[in-house]
Write an enzyme that holds these catalytic residues in place. Structure first.
Site, PDB file in Angstrom:
ATOM      1  N   HIS A 207       0.796  -1.229   0.000  1.00 22.67           N
ATOM      2  CA  HIS A 207       0.000   0.000   0.000  1.00 22.67           C
ATOM      3  C   HIS A 207       0.828   1.278   0.000  1.00 22.67           C
ATOM      4  CE1 HIS A 207       1.073  -0.029   4.202  1.00 22.67           C
ATOM      5  NE2 HIS A 207       0.639   1.200   4.310  1.00 22.67           N
TER       6      HIS A 207
HETATM    7  C1  UD1 Z   1      -2.307   5.461   5.916  1.00 21.63           C
HETATM    8  C2  UD1 Z   1      -1.004   5.979   6.521  1.00 21.63           C
HETATM    9  C3  UD1 Z   1       0.085   4.925   6.385  1.00 21.63           C
HETATM   10  C4  UD1 Z   1      -0.378   3.603   6.969  1.00 21.63           C
HETATM   11  C5  UD1 Z   1      -1.687   3.200   6.302  1.00 21.63           C
HETATM   12  C6  UD1 Z   1      -2.232   1.900   6.800  1.00 21.63           C
HETATM   13  C7  UD1 Z   1      -0.609   8.401   6.334  1.00 21.63           C
HETATM   14  C8  UD1 Z   1       0.143   9.441   5.625  1.00 21.63           C
HETATM   15  N1  UD1 Z   1      -0.534   7.164   5.831  1.00 21.63           N
HETATM   16  O1  UD1 Z   1      -2.082   5.276   4.536  1.00 21.63           O
HETATM   17  O2  UD1 Z   1       1.235   5.348   7.078  1.00 21.63           O
HETATM   18  O3  UD1 Z   1       0.607   2.630   6.736  1.00 21.63           O
HETATM   19  O4  UD1 Z   1      -2.648   4.234   6.549  1.00 21.63           O
HETATM   20  O5  UD1 Z   1      -3.379   1.559   6.102  1.00 21.63           O
HETATM   21  O6  UD1 Z   1      -1.251   8.697   7.317  1.00 21.63           O
HETATM   22  N2  UD1 Z   1      -9.385   4.648   1.876  1.00 21.63           N
HETATM   23  C9  UD1 Z   1     -10.564   3.975   1.876  1.00 21.63           C
HETATM   24  N3  UD1 Z   1     -11.124   3.669   3.081  1.00 21.63           N
HETATM   25  C10 UD1 Z   1     -10.571   4.006   4.262  1.00 21.63           C
HETATM   26  C11 UD1 Z   1      -9.361   4.719   4.247  1.00 21.63           C
HETATM   27  C12 UD1 Z   1      -8.779   5.030   3.060  1.00 21.63           C
HETATM   28  O7  UD1 Z   1     -11.096   3.643   0.844  1.00 21.63           O
HETATM   29  O8  UD1 Z   1     -11.146   3.667   5.314  1.00 21.63           O
HETATM   30  C13 UD1 Z   1      -8.739   4.957   0.584  1.00 21.63           C
HETATM   31  C14 UD1 Z   1      -9.121   6.312   0.074  1.00 21.63           C
HETATM   32  O9  UD1 Z   1      -9.210   6.232  -1.301  1.00 21.63           O
HETATM   33  C15 UD1 Z   1      -7.929   7.174   0.460  1.00 21.63           C
HETATM   34  C16 UD1 Z   1      -6.787   6.183   0.344  1.00 21.63           C
HETATM   35  O10 UD1 Z   1      -7.339   4.934   0.731  1.00 21.63           O
HETATM   36  O11 UD1 Z   1      -7.804   8.278  -0.330  1.00 21.63           O
HETATM   37  C17 UD1 Z   1      -5.615   6.495   1.210  1.00 21.63           C
HETATM   38  O12 UD1 Z   1      -6.004   6.599   2.587  1.00 21.63           O
HETATM   39  P1  UD1 Z   1      -5.095   7.436   3.620  1.00 21.63           P
HETATM   40  O13 UD1 Z   1      -5.591   7.281   5.003  1.00 21.63           O
HETATM   41  O14 UD1 Z   1      -4.922   8.810   3.106  1.00 21.63           O
HETATM   42  O15 UD1 Z   1      -3.689   6.732   3.479  1.00 21.63           O
HETATM   43  P2  UD1 Z   1      -3.293   5.172   3.518  1.00 21.63           P
HETATM   44  O16 UD1 Z   1      -2.698   4.832   2.211  1.00 21.63           O
HETATM   45  O17 UD1 Z   1      -4.371   4.309   4.084  1.00 21.63           O
END
Ligand code: UD1
Length: 374
Positions: A207
């Site tokens: 991821h």
């Molecule tokens: C975040 C953390 C990362 C951690 C990871 C674990 C930051 C900068 N990154 O990354 O360090 O390793 O979580 O998962 O804080 N999304 C969903 N559903 C959710 C959450 C996210 O669909 O419940 C999708 C959305 O499209 C979103 C993307 O995932 O835009 C990224 O989510 P985000 O929380 O921004 O970062 P992660 O890649 O999950």
């Protein structure tokens, strides 16, 4: 009157770290606390199921920030958490790990004069292109109590000029959760339900932006996973971030469920994920937490990164850095299948007792700060 703490959680890895600290605080009974959930992760599979399985109490406050660019997400958390602090001021705020929620809440708190404790402080990848590295550096620069999971963290903080009295090596809270859940994970037999035998499959998680945000890089990795799965079936719970890019890059069919050798699943609950990890012959991952878990479990781990903020997983554990170049990954995969992979050794203070040590450190810290403000 007891001191009262805010425990902040936002994203999936935070929940796994929060659970043992909550248990440690409840067992000591000296400090009151509430859980504040920023809402960075909100899908039931990334959130609710973790609270349920890890028996974490329902958060008292939900900030519902959701997804967004780094600026938007961080700013929303900062603004909304500040309002919570003004409405009910804690003796201290405890933040976990390195996600956007960590740095945003730490910043909101210190600006209002609320002391901050950081669990999993001091880790450094020395790679400032990683959003998490920026979050780690900034959080540690403003935190008042730095609770460290491995010795490298203490050395990093010392090098950065952090006063020795602020930092404590308490061990790894994530391993507490692993130790507490392993019997249930083995009993769940997730691999068996997928028709796979213990040590008869590999487990994959991907991821990190460096691996999944660029469609060409992701396509190369997906091709490689298909290739490797012909030698050993691979189970791959696909993170929502990865799924989103795969959809945009026309890779969705290659990561669809129902394929016999590359078994793609949706994000897995903690118990299933641990069950799959513990029974795997090999793990391919870019997750820091999974590097730690495989090291504890003694499962060979190919870390698809050029660096790690958790060097002990390479020095004593079972993780090797292989980047995202297919040739390197292929060679390392062959080494594992050929039995050419060093066994790991135990890592100091990764013993299932870090949560009680964190609770004790928090209690001593607040005691030295004097009586709570009325
Ligand atoms: C975040 C953390 C990362 C951690 C990871 C674990 C930051 C900068 N990154 O990354 O360090 O390793 O979580 O998962 O804080 N999304 C969903 N559903 C959710 C959450 C996210 O669909 O419940 C999708 C959305 O499209 C979103 C993307 O995932 O835009 C990224 O989510 P985000 O929380 O921004 O970062 P992660 O890649 O999950």
């Amino acid at each position: 009157m007891k001191h009262f703490l805010d425990l902040v959680a936002g994203a999936r890895p935070n929940f796994v770290k929060l659970a043992p600290v909550v248990r440690g605080l409840i067992a000591r009974g000296e400090l009151d606390f509430r859980i504040v959930h920023t809402g960075q992760h909100y899908d039931p599979a990334m959130n609710d199921v973790f609270f349920r399985e890890l028996e974490i109490p329902e958060p008292e406050r939900h900030l519902n920030v959701g997804s967004g660019s780094h600026g938007v997400q961080t700013a929303r958390i900062l603004e909304r958490y500040e309002a919570e602090l003004v409405a009910r001021r804690p003796s201290a705020t405890v933040v976990f790990g390195d996600v956007n929620s960590t740095v945003a809440c730490a910043l909101a708190a210190v600006k209002l004069g609320v002391p901050v404790a950081h669990v999993e402080a001091g880790l450094r990848s020395f790679d400032r292109t990683m959003p998490e590295e920026i979050n780690r550096l900034l959080t540690d620069a403003i935190a008042d109590l730095l609770l460290v999971s491995e010795a490298s963290g203490l050395a990093n903080l010392q090098r950065e000029g952090v006063a020795e009295a602020k930092a404590r090596l308490v061990g790894n809270v994530m391993i507490d959760t692993l130790v507490a859940t392993l019997p249930a994970a083995r009993a769940r037999g997730t691999a068996g339900r997928l028709g796979l035998k213990e040590r008869g499959y590999g487990f994959v998680t991907l991821h990190r932006p460096s691996n999944v945000d660029e469609p060409a890089t992701l396509a190369r990795l997906v091709d490689l996973l298909h290739e490797l799965s012909r030698e050993l079936p691979l189970v791959f719970p696909v993170h929502p971030r990865t799924l989103k890019v795969a959809g945009q890059a026309g890779l969705a069919a290659r990561l669809a469920p129902g394929q016999p050798r590359l078994v793609c699943l949706e994000a897995q609950p903690y118990v299933d994920s641990l069950s799959l990890l513990a029974g795997a012959a090999v793990v391919l991952t870019d997750s820091g937490g999974v590097q730690e878990e495989t090291s504890y479990l003694g499962v060979p781990c190919l870390t698809l990164r050029e660096n790690t903020e958790r060097p002990v997983t390479v020095e004593l554990g079972t993780s090797r850095l292989v980047g995202n170049d297919p040739a390197r990954i292929r060679a390392a995969f062959a080494d594992v299948l050929g039995g050419r992979w060093p066994a790991g050794r135990p890592i100091p203070l990764w013993d299932g007792q870090a949560g009680p040590r964190v609770a004790a450190a928090l209690a001593a810290w607040l005691q030295s700060a004097g009586d709570p403000r009325p």
